[in-house]
Design a protein around this motif. Sequence first.
Motif, short mmCIF file in Angstrom:
data_model
loop_
_atom_site.label_atom_id
_atom_site.label_comp_id
_atom_site.label_asym_id
_atom_site.label_seq_id
_atom_site.Cartn_x
_atom_site.Cartn_y
_atom_site.Cartn_z
N ASP A 174 27.40 3.81 6.46
CA ASP A 174 28.44 3.56 7.46
C ASP A 174 29.78 3.95 6.85
N ILE A 175 30.56 4.75 7.60
CA ILE A 175 31.90 5.14 7.15
C ILE A 175 32.89 4.93 8.29
N GLU A 176 33.97 4.21 8.01
CA GLU A 176 35.06 4.02 8.98
C GLU A 176 36.22 4.93 8.57
N ARG A 177 36.73 5.67 9.56
CA ARG A 177 37.87 6.56 9.30
C ARG A 177 38.76 6.63 10.55
N ASP A 178 40.01 6.28 10.39
CA ASP A 178 40.99 6.36 11.50
C ASP A 178 40.47 5.67 12.76
N GLY A 179 39.86 4.50 12.56
CA GLY A 179 39.39 3.73 13.71
C GLY A 179 38.05 4.16 14.26
N GLN A 180 37.49 5.27 13.75
CA GLN A 180 36.18 5.75 14.20
C GLN A 180 35.10 5.32 13.20
N VAL A 181 33.88 5.13 13.71
CA VAL A 181 32.76 4.74 12.87
C VAL A 181 31.72 5.86 12.88
N TYR A 182 31.20 6.19 11.70
CA TYR A 182 30.21 7.26 11.57
C TYR A 182 28.98 6.75 10.83
N ILE A 183 27.79 7.11 11.33
CA ILE A 183 26.55 6.98 10.55
C ILE A 183 26.34 8.37 9.96
N PRO A 184 26.68 8.59 8.69
CA PRO A 184 26.80 9.96 8.17
C PRO A 184 25.47 10.63 7.87
N ASP A 185 25.43 11.96 8.07
CA ASP A 185 24.29 12.75 7.60
C ASP A 185 24.69 13.45 6.31
N GLY A 186 23.82 14.29 5.80
CA GLY A 186 24.07 14.93 4.50
C GLY A 186 25.29 15.83 4.48
N ASN A 187 25.71 16.35 5.64
CA ASN A 187 26.85 17.27 5.69
C ASN A 187 28.20 16.55 5.80
N PHE A 188 28.16 15.22 5.99
CA PHE A 188 29.42 14.48 6.17
C PHE A 188 30.22 14.52 4.87
N ARG A 189 31.52 14.84 4.99
CA ARG A 189 32.40 14.96 3.82
C ARG A 189 33.31 13.74 3.74
N MET A 190 33.22 13.00 2.65
CA MET A 190 34.02 11.78 2.48
C MET A 190 35.45 12.13 2.10
N LEU A 200 26.59 13.98 -3.15
CA LEU A 200 26.56 12.69 -3.85
C LEU A 200 25.17 12.47 -4.44
N GLY A 201 24.13 12.77 -3.64
CA GLY A 201 22.76 12.61 -4.12
C GLY A 201 22.44 13.56 -5.26
#
Length: 462
Positions: A194-210, A182-183
Amino acid sequence: MKKKSSPLKQGLQIIIVGCGKVGATLIEQLSKEGHDITIIDRNPEKIQEMTNLYDVMGLVGNGASYSVQMEAGIEKTDLIIAVTGSDELNLLCCTVAKQVGDCAAVARVRTPDYSKEATYLREQLGLTLIINPELEAAREMARILFLPTALDVNTFAHGQAELIKFKMPENNILDGMTIANLGKNITNDILICDIERDGQVYIPDGNFRMAQGDIITFVASRPVIRSFLEQIGFATKQVRNTMIIGGGKASYYLAAQLLHMGISVKIIERNRSRCEELSILLPDAIIINGDGTNQELLREEGIEHIESFVPLTGIDEENIMLTLHARQVSDAKVITRINRNTFHNVISSLDLGSVIYPQHITSEAIIAYVRAKKNSMNSNIETLYHMSDYRVEAIEFRVDEPSAVTDVPLRDLALKKNLLVACIFRNGIVRIPTGQDSIHVGDTVMVVTTHTGFHNILDILQ
């Protein structure tokens, strides 16, 4: 008076007057944060319920009474918070407390007449904070209708930056993209925090895939937000008109703000005398006397073609049903106000879009003040937002003095896991920091984390 046994606490001595929705939210949050709390309410059942649920002292009585406040320990209290259903009682509670004890005082005040005089009342009565849940909720709704793509909009850095929440639709350009890409491919001027997915919450790093369906929160300066949303395929024009169901205080506050923004407003209200009041208070709005839950009336008044729809009845169930109906018959941007904390999971599963909880807005402002008051070190909390059902906090710190976090590149700081330094506001400019950036004295710093209870900028360190 009743108190459950508890270990000694290091927090503030706090009296909370009123155990309604806002009072209960404050009791829950502040007791978790280790403060020594005494609650006062006329209703013995509410006192019993709260003292059974939380480690607090309870006192049945009139919170504005001198003798009741003395019994509650006002002389040794650091802070009194008055959140009963009566503005006058709240102001009187604080006035009595200021005469008797050397404490800070916070009052909830909802009446428009008093809200216009908030600065005068605060100065003359010596209050620390006067907060109006309906007005604050209306401001948040207006921000969302200004940018209807967003599910939620929170401002910080003196209005120069915003936290924006949106849901990724099907076939979006971001689907399958990592944060790092993205950057590289779109912009470095925003930070996904902050990303919410299937009830879980993530503070994403650079490798996180949306992925499609993710609920994504990002931070950016105000000028950047619209261009970024347009780049990823979202419409960004503010709505041109809105239909509001219910003519209470919240409707008045929201309508006044929307009219000021150039958005046309139609209010449907059952009570004829209230309609007459609103027509005088809001001469530029269209006021309809009728039952806003009547489907035929809604159709006649143009619900199928309206650009935004806000049910503000006093009944949560009505608001939810009206939202679901509007989503079924129109493409309107819908905002739902919910007054109760119960059945949160059920409400989340209904996909209502933008949901506003006025008591959360109120409690966050008060909790931010409490944390700032507790902290006497080298930074102070300016604002506090809870995200993802209270699982994530976004905290804005003002850095007043040199410390272990200042003048050191962020990459060299031993930061806690699940934490992002999301934004630095310096000399009127919003910076999305990289590892090379450092925090300076005088900065305002936004931190996003799954950790709770931060009081000081040093709390970001391991």
